[in-house]
Design an enzyme around this catalytic site. Structure first.
Site: not given
Length: 585
Positions: A318-320
């Site tokens: 996650g988190e780009a």
């Protein structure tokens, strides 16, 4: 900004440009490589061309947005991590020590993390705080949010995206942060695609099989309790989703409204994208799937939107992070389309010429991206129109750094065969300037013999140089032998060396005007006189004495036009098309 306003915007979104897609595809198919040999990357580069409405797309100003929020369902222990980790990871990202931070820093990508629903206060000043509420409600027992919560989160996402787009962002990299958000996202995917939680639920952040089954049961209970309408995305988002998902929807809306591509990360960013596609199917073409995670619901969502991921690396961070990893690949894909030679350019036989899509060129406004803004273009043309041949100077000295910039501009002029035949002699010695003035004055008087009567008197009254007044004179020389006996491009027009040096003079003149300096071209001299005064070798020609200095004013019109010596010829009389067509020549 509420859901009704979001829908109005999305319903006005037009698909990416078909003509630009065709032109980009035609170029891609004619690059010196086998057709389709770069696989999915080719399709995405062509897609970017259609989105940007440029034959050659470029991703110059990316920006990563990570929206963070907590989820009430974390109370059911569906994740390996407690919800306080959301705040801790937000701080880690802000301190630039998280994976996403490292990737963003190494790719020089600005990254913002926005708190829209973290339970606790995020302890770092770089985090943008736009908290709607301290996490959602537990979806196992009822709706995650109210309609007002969703509208406020949509508004935050839209406004944050507006700010970065106004600063020039041309590609949005989407990310999220929130413990248990795979549970909420999977629940949304099950509802929207009407799929069974048992086949749609993955391992999230790394749970074991027993915890996965617990997670399945919690999702099933949330679906049973909330009784969502699978055709109503807003209903599904409100009852099962998260504040960060709603904020992503708002940010995406601004991006597609502005014609900006969006690079999706994993499951959570993708379930947000489905919201736009449900409102207007044309929005799908603005999304690029960075990767396919190991979450079954992510795979199902990508399939439902017909998005093909670039990578399949079983990432689940996650988190780009996946989107940030992919971004350099997209930049390189654009560079391939821009810089790789076509078969025609490289003079290589094209084995698939008949197969390639030959698209007829059509009038397209700005077919490639320009390097300059509208205001910069206006300034450039204003410099050209404002350049004047100056003869009146103030005695004030020119700062060395300014003179250096002017000379550097001259040195960056174009030259045939890159021969660079110029040299520049900077003269500020009063005695040398006086000697130059004397030889110029002698030739000025001699030149008067070319005129008769009133024309001669008019000429003798003209001030044709400012050698004594200007603080600096630059002698520009031309070496016709530089580059050897044969210079590329100079086979039939030997005087291209002089043309090249003239380009250097023009560059210098325009640079001087930008710096607020006046410059005048003195050309009335014998070369041998100037050679002797300045010690110039016999094989090198002095072709101009350029006086430089600050001037009291720049005339609105050229001096010789103002004094009636000559008028600017009509532009239309000087421009022909295809053949010489002036009847009086």
């Amino acid at each position: 900004m509420n859901r009704q306003e979001i829908e109005i915007i999305l319903n006005k979104v037009t698909p990416p440009s078909t003509p630009f897609r065709q032109r980009a595809q035609e170029r891609m198919d004619n690059l010196t490589k086998p057709l389709g040999s770069l696989g999915l990357l080719e399709n995405i580069v062509v897609q970017l061309a259609a989105i940007q409405r440029k034959i050659i797309p470029e991703l110059r100003k990316p920006h990563a947005l990570i929206f963070a929020a907590d989820h009430g369902v974390s109370e059911e222990h569906v994740s390996r991590y407690e919800d306080h980790v959301t705040e801790e990871m937000a701080v880690n990202i802000a301190m630039e020590t998280a994976v996403s931070s490292v990737l963003a820093r190494h790719n020089q990508i600005p990254l913002d993390i926005v708190d829209v629903g973290v339970k606790s206060v995020v302890r770092h000043p770089k985090v943008i705080v736009q908290k709607i509420r301290a996490g959602t409600h537990n979806i196992v027992y009822g709706p995650a949010m109210t309609s007002e919560d969703v509208d406020r989160a949509l508004h935050v996402g839209y406004e944050i995206a507006t700010e970065i787009i106004l600063r020039g962002t041309d590609v949005l990299i989407a990310g999220e942060l929130g413990i248990s958000n795979t549970t909420s996202s999977t629940a949304m995917a099950c509802a929207l695609l009407q799929r069974d939680p048992r086949e749609m639920t993955g391992m999230g952040s790394g749970i074991d099989d027993d915890h996965r089954m617990h997670k399945v049961n919690m999702i099933a209970q949330a679906l049973a309790v909330n009784q969502v309408d699978p055709e109503d995305y807003w209903d599904v988002l409100t009852k099962l989703g998260g504040l960060e998902i709603a904020a992503l929807v708002g940010a995406y809306t601004k991006a597609v409204e502005s014609g900006i591509p969006i690079i999706l990360d994993g499951l959570i960013t993708t379930v947000a994208a489905l919201g736009l596609v449900r409102v207007n199917a044309e929005c799908r073409q603005y999304f690029i799937a960075a990767h396919e995670s190991h979450e079954p619901s992510h795979q199902a969502l990508l399939t439902a939107m017909d998005l093909k991921p670039l990578l399949k690396w079983d990432m689940r961070l996650g988190e780009a992070s996946g989107a940030l990893l992919v971004f350099p690949l997209l930049q390189q894909g654009c560079a391939i389309l821009k810089e790789t030679a076509t078969f025609a350019d490289a003079r290589v036989s094209n084995p698939h010429a008949k197969e390639s899509l030959m698209v007829e060129p059509m009038p397209l406004e700005h077919p490639v991206r320009t390097d300059f803004s509208e205001s910069e273009r206006e300034s450039f043309y204003r410099v050209i129109m404002g350049r004047r041949d100056i003869r009146i100077y103030l005695p004030d000295p020119i700062p060395q750094v300014v003179l250096q910039r002017v000379l550097m501009a001259a040195h960056h002029a174009p030259s045939v065969g890159f021969m660079q035949p110029w040299n520049f002699i900077v003269i500020d010695n009063p005695d040398i300037k006086r000697r130059l003035h004397e030889v110029v004055e002698q030739q000025r008087v001699v030149a008067a013999q070319n005129y008769t009567d009133m024309r001669q008197l008019h000429y003798l009254r003209l001030k044709v140089e400012g050698l004594l007044e200007a603080p600096v004179t630059i002698c520009v020389t031309n070496d016709s032998h530089r580059g050897g006996p044969h210079v590329l491009g100079r086979n039939t027009i030997p005087e291209t060396d002089l043309m090249s040096t003239a380009c250097a003079i023009e560059n210098m003149w325009l640079a001087a005007r930008v710096e607020g300096l006046g410059m005048g071209w003195v050309s009335i001299f014998r070369k041998e006189d100037v050679r002797e005064i300045l010690g110039i070798p016999d094989h090198i020609d002095p072709i101009a004495l350029m006086t430089v200095g600050y001037t009291p004013y720049f005339p609105e019109i050229p001096l010789l036009e103002r004094v009636g010596w000559e008028q600017r010829r009509p532009f239309d009389d000087l421009v022909y098309f295809n053949r010489w067509s002036c009847s009086d020549h």
